[in-house]
Design an enzyme around this catalytic site. Structure first.
Site, mmCIF file in Angstrom:
data_model
loop_
_atom_site.group_PDB
_atom_site.id
_atom_site.type_symbol
_atom_site.label_atom_id
_atom_site.label_comp_id
_atom_site.label_asym_id
_atom_site.label_seq_id
_atom_site.Cartn_x
_atom_site.Cartn_y
_atom_site.Cartn_z
ATOM 1 N N LYS A 267 29.258 40.441 33.516
ATOM 2 C CA LYS A 267 30.401 41.155 32.931
ATOM 3 C C LYS A 267 31.648 40.282 32.932
ATOM 4 O O LYS A 267 32.438 40.302 31.974
ATOM 5 C CB LYS A 267 30.664 42.447 33.700
ATOM 6 N N LYS B 121 42.932 42.675 34.979
ATOM 7 C CA LYS B 121 42.145 42.757 36.213
ATOM 8 C C LYS B 121 40.832 41.993 36.076
ATOM 9 O O LYS B 121 40.427 41.232 36.973
ATOM 10 C CB LYS B 121 41.892 44.229 36.541
#
EC number: 1.1.1.60
Length: 290
Positions: free
Chosen positions: A169, A237
């Site tokens: 990811k 983030k």
């Protein structure tokens, strides 16, 4: 059909939980947002008063939370205390690989099967059940989770041991950020040169430069429509996760570093609540073309 506890009913979790209900699963969900709970109830699920209530009696628990502190608080602080041995815990949040490893280790102590299964595809993918799901964990646990994951995504792949899903990811997010930045630069160049940006991007989308972002977002980017499907705050983030993962294995990701700074700049300029396609505004500002 399974009894599923679903924690985190936001932009992604809400449609995902609804798909599970539609597939015949008994879904009990929890979120701090009352409107999110109402959506689950309207879809045929059950709203829980707390995370512990959501997972009580569940055979499968799915978490879809914003960041690693939330996963640590909810999973390590509540979920693992409230589920039985043999429960399958699928964390679909995008978090640091080391947090996924910590959750898996603690789960193993308690006889809970754990998978890290972050997703790509954004709000559209969640609504259409076409997400790409990258899964880390034991092969047998992946096989057990596969029917549920197939309800949520179109591309479901076991990528390796615990934490591997989060690494994949991270790679996804650095690529997505880079493509958004390049599409933004292409739009600025086309418009500054007096070329119709829509016509230009239509051509690019049919050639070697074709990509999913051009397919899905070129019209809204040209129209400067940045309703959040995935917020710049969250992408900021995620870029931090990618850079930290690179440091852990001693590799240099110079382009990723630059894209991370562009995303950080967007956040600093007040665009954090906008869709990550708002990188276009950052590039425009750099060119003095707001």
């Amino acid at each position: 059909m399974s009894r599923i506890g679903f924690i985190g009913l936001g932009i992604m979790g809400s449609p995902m939980s609804a798909h599970l209900v539609a597939a015949g699963h008994r879904v009990t969900g929890f979120d701090l947002n009352e409107d999110a709970l109402a959506k689950l109830t309207a879809a045929g699920g059950t709203a829980a008063a707390s995370a512990r209530d959501a997972v009580e009696g569940a055979e499968v628990v799915i978490t879809m939370l914003p960041d690693h502190p939330h996963v640590e608080e909810v999973v390590l602080g509540t979920v693992l205390d409230g589920v039985a041995r043999g429960t399958l815990l699928i964390d679909m949040s995008t978090i640091r690989p080391e947090t996924s490893l910590a959750v898996a280790e603690e789960g193993a102590k308690r006889g809970v099967r754990v998978l890290d299964a972050p997703v790509s595809g954004g709000e559209t993918g969640a609504k259409q059940a076409t997400l790409s799901i990258m899964v880390g964990g034991e092969e047998g646990d992946f096989a057990a989770a596969r029917p549920i994951l197939d309800t949520l995504g179109k591309t479901v792949v076991h990528v390796g041991p615990h934490g591997s899903g989060q690494v994949v990811k991270a790679a996804n997010q650095l690529m997505v950020g880079g493509i958004y930045a390049l599409v933004a630069e292409a739009i600025v160049l086309l418009e500054a040169s007096g070329v119709d940006a829509k016509a230009g991007l239509d051509v690019l989308a049919g050639g070697l430069a074709a990509n999913r972002i051009l397919d899905l977002k070129r019209d809204t980017m040209i129209a400067r429509e940045f309703r959040p499907g995935f917020r710049i705050d969250l992408h900021h983030k995620d870029m931090g996760i990618a850079l930290a993962a690179a440091r852990q294995v001693d590799v240099a990701l110079p382009v990723t570093g630059l894209i991370a700074q562009l995303i950080a700049s967007g956040r600093a300029q007040g665009y954090g609540s906008l869709d990550h396609s708002a990188l276009l505004k950052v590039v425009e500002n750099l060119s003095g073309r707001p």
